[in-house]
Design an enzyme around this catalytic site. Structure first.
Site, mmCIF file in Angstrom:
data_model
loop_
_atom_site.group_PDB
_atom_site.id
_atom_site.type_symbol
_atom_site.label_atom_id
_atom_site.label_comp_id
_atom_site.label_asym_id
_atom_site.label_seq_id
_atom_site.Cartn_x
_atom_site.Cartn_y
_atom_site.Cartn_z
ATOM 1 N N LYS A 29 0.829 -1.203 0.000
ATOM 2 C CA LYS A 29 0.000 0.000 0.000
ATOM 3 C C LYS A 29 0.862 1.251 0.000
ATOM 4 O O LYS A 29 0.585 2.217 -0.731
ATOM 5 C CB LYS A 29 -0.923 0.015 1.220
ATOM 6 N N ARG A 34 2.285 6.009 -3.119
ATOM 7 C CA ARG A 34 3.293 6.991 -3.517
ATOM 8 C C ARG A 34 3.499 6.946 -5.034
ATOM 9 O O ARG A 34 3.668 7.988 -5.680
ATOM 10 C CB ARG A 34 4.618 6.733 -2.789
ATOM 11 N N ARG A 131 -9.020 13.242 12.464
ATOM 12 C CA ARG A 131 -7.589 12.984 12.301
ATOM 13 C C ARG A 131 -6.835 14.282 12.035
ATOM 14 O O ARG A 131 -7.364 15.192 11.376
ATOM 15 C CB ARG A 131 -7.336 11.988 11.160
ATOM 16 N N SER A 175 4.662 11.078 9.741
ATOM 17 C CA SER A 175 5.601 11.284 8.635
ATOM 18 C C SER A 175 4.875 11.606 7.341
ATOM 19 O O SER A 175 5.469 12.119 6.392
ATOM 20 C CB SER A 175 6.462 10.036 8.441
ATOM 21 N N GLN A 176 3.569 11.297 7.280
ATOM 22 C CA GLN A 176 2.813 11.564 6.050
ATOM 23 C C GLN A 176 2.761 13.053 5.721
ATOM 24 O O GLN A 176 2.628 13.428 4.559
ATOM 25 C CB GLN A 176 1.396 11.001 6.166
ATOM 26 N N GLU A 325 3.463 1.157 12.595
ATOM 27 C CA GLU A 325 2.369 0.403 11.987
ATOM 28 C C GLU A 325 2.393 -1.070 12.382
ATOM 29 O O GLU A 325 1.378 -1.768 12.269
ATOM 30 C CB GLU A 325 2.419 0.527 10.468
ATOM 31 N N HIS A 352 -3.771 7.723 14.654
ATOM 32 C CA HIS A 352 -3.969 6.866 13.474
ATOM 33 C C HIS A 352 -5.467 6.634 13.240
ATOM 34 O O HIS A 352 -6.301 7.403 13.709
ATOM 35 C CB HIS A 352 -3.196 5.560 13.652
#
Length: 439
Positions: A29, A34, A131, A175-176, A325, A352
């Protein structure tokens, strides 16, 4: 409802014997979500082979289509089971973007929408509206974008270009936020000079390394002057044909099944080198007493990962800040270990799909495990476990953690196994096949 539904009650099956199975895992994923934006921004058509098709990746495909990209399967029209895709960039336009619960969509697509001509509206599942989102939106505003809203729903009013330049952000929560800006930055007039200014380091560093590697593969000039700063030069993004690796994080529940049952699971096509954080499961399982071997032929770039479970899992003290994760899988393993374990560096998991620390504490506690929430993690003390309802919180990794516990604890009832379709459609079939040796 089945795996493709949003809600489905599921009685987690108990392993009658040590598992012994080969498990083929679909594409990554993280790599897929990306590769798709890079392809949509590229200077020509790109082909992606082995693309993951799941709720999150289909939401990304839909988002990119809505802002002007063309995404097709081998026969032209896109079908739900097509994994070999051709992405043809088009003039970027405004559109309606459905994010679901996909963090990559709500954080990676707004910078693309800022380059479009016209307004793009973003919304998603109710749980997604809480979120964190203002970090990336405020950064885009500082770079010249016009945005109405602080979290879902919000509107990005694109003008066809974005100034870019220097921007500071606190990316301590995800980090996204960093990856989302970097993926599009080469298309900004001035590129981007991004500085993380939070008191805590950016979590999940391997995901940023993955982003940097893919940008460089696409001909983008990107530098990291310090551990907390990144610079992307303006310029074209080259079209690249990519073969995507299997999703190593999605493989971890199956490898955990070998560990908790004292069985053997083999995962083919495991990459010899990778930027995927899921590769860390190898060292984690070794630390817990499992035998872990990557069988790879001389000169090959991938092989078969073989995990053989121990007679008893060892307790561990782990800093999971780089691989948060994996926490639900590792926490399930720790609940079945031979002593107390401590998992730290994961305060960011509270933001998350759900508050994963609170969720794990609640569900492991419900089956009889001792769990204490720490400021940045969990302390897990095994105890005799019992069957109980297991809430998934619409979180795919919480659902698979319940499946792991259910292998050795009769009566674990997962309330929403359908949420695994977010990243791994067909999970229950794969799980059943593993238990019967048909994987």
């Amino acid at each position: 409802m089945g795996d493709n539904g949003r809600v489905s009650h599921w009685s987690a099956p108990v392993a009658a014997a040590p598992v012994d199975a080969d498990v083929v895992v679909p594409g990554s994923k993280s790599l897929t979500n990306r590769a798709l934006p890079l392809a949509a921004l590229a200077d020509g058509p790109s082909r992606l082979t082995g693309t993951l098709r799941s709720r999150d990746t289909d939401l990304m495909i839909g988002a990119l289509r809505s802002v002007g990209a063309r995404v097709e399967g081998p026969a032209g029209d896109l079908h739900p089971d097509d994994t070999d895709l051709t992405i043809t960039p088009g003039p970027l336009r405004g559109g309606d973007v459905e994010c679901g619960l996909a963090g990559t969509v709500m954080r990676f697509v707004p910078p693309i929408a800022a380059l479009a001509s016209g307004p793009s509206t973003f919304d998603g599942d109710l749980a997604a509206r809480i979120r964190p989102q203002s970090t990336v939106l405020d950064a885009l505003r500082a770079l010249g974008a016009e945005i109405d809203g602080e979290r879902l729903p919000f509107t990005v009013s694109g003008t066809g270009s974005l100034r870019g330049g220097r921007v500071e952000m606190d990316a301590s929560a995800s980090s996204q936020f960093v990856s989302g800006l970097l993926l599009s930055a080469a298309r900004f007039d001035e590129g981007v000079d991004l500085v993380h200014v939070g008191a805590s380091p950016v979590p999940s560093g391997p995901h940023i390394e993955m982003t940097l590697a893919m940008l460089r593969e696409s001909g983008v000039t990107v530098e990291q002057p310090t551990p907390s700063s990144w610079r992307v030069a303006p310029g074209p993004i080259a079209a690249v044909d990519r073969v995507l690796e299997p999703d190593l994080s999605n493989a971890t529940p199956f490898l955990a099944a070998a560990a908790v049952t004292g069985g053997t699971v083999r995962v083919p096509h495991w990459p010899a080198t990778t930027t995927q954080p899921g590769d860390a499961i190898r060292d984690i399982l070794r630390a817990m007493g499992a035998s872990v071997t990557l069988e790879i032929a001389d000169g090959a770039d991938h092989g078969t990962l073989v995990v053989v479970g121990p007679s008893r899992l060892s307790a561990v003290h782990l800093d999971l800040s780089a691989v948060g994760e994996l926490t639900p899988t590792v926490a399930a393993l720790c609940a079945l270990a031979d002593g107390p374990s401590r998992l730290t560096g994961i305060a960011h998991l509270r933001g998350h799909e759900t508050d994963r620390l609170a969720a794990l504490a609640a569900e492991l506690g419900a089956v009889g495990c001792g769990v204490t929430e720490l400021d940045d993690g969990l302390e897990i003390t095994p105890a005799p476990l019992r069957g109980a309802p297991w809430r998934a919180y619409a979180d795919h990794r919480m659902a698979t953690a319940g499946a792991i516990v259910g292998l050795v604890v009769p009566g674990v009832e997962v309330d929403d196994i359908g949420c695994t379709s977010k990243t791994l459609p067909g999970f229950t079939t794969m799980w059943a096949d593993m238990l019967t040796g048909r994987g």
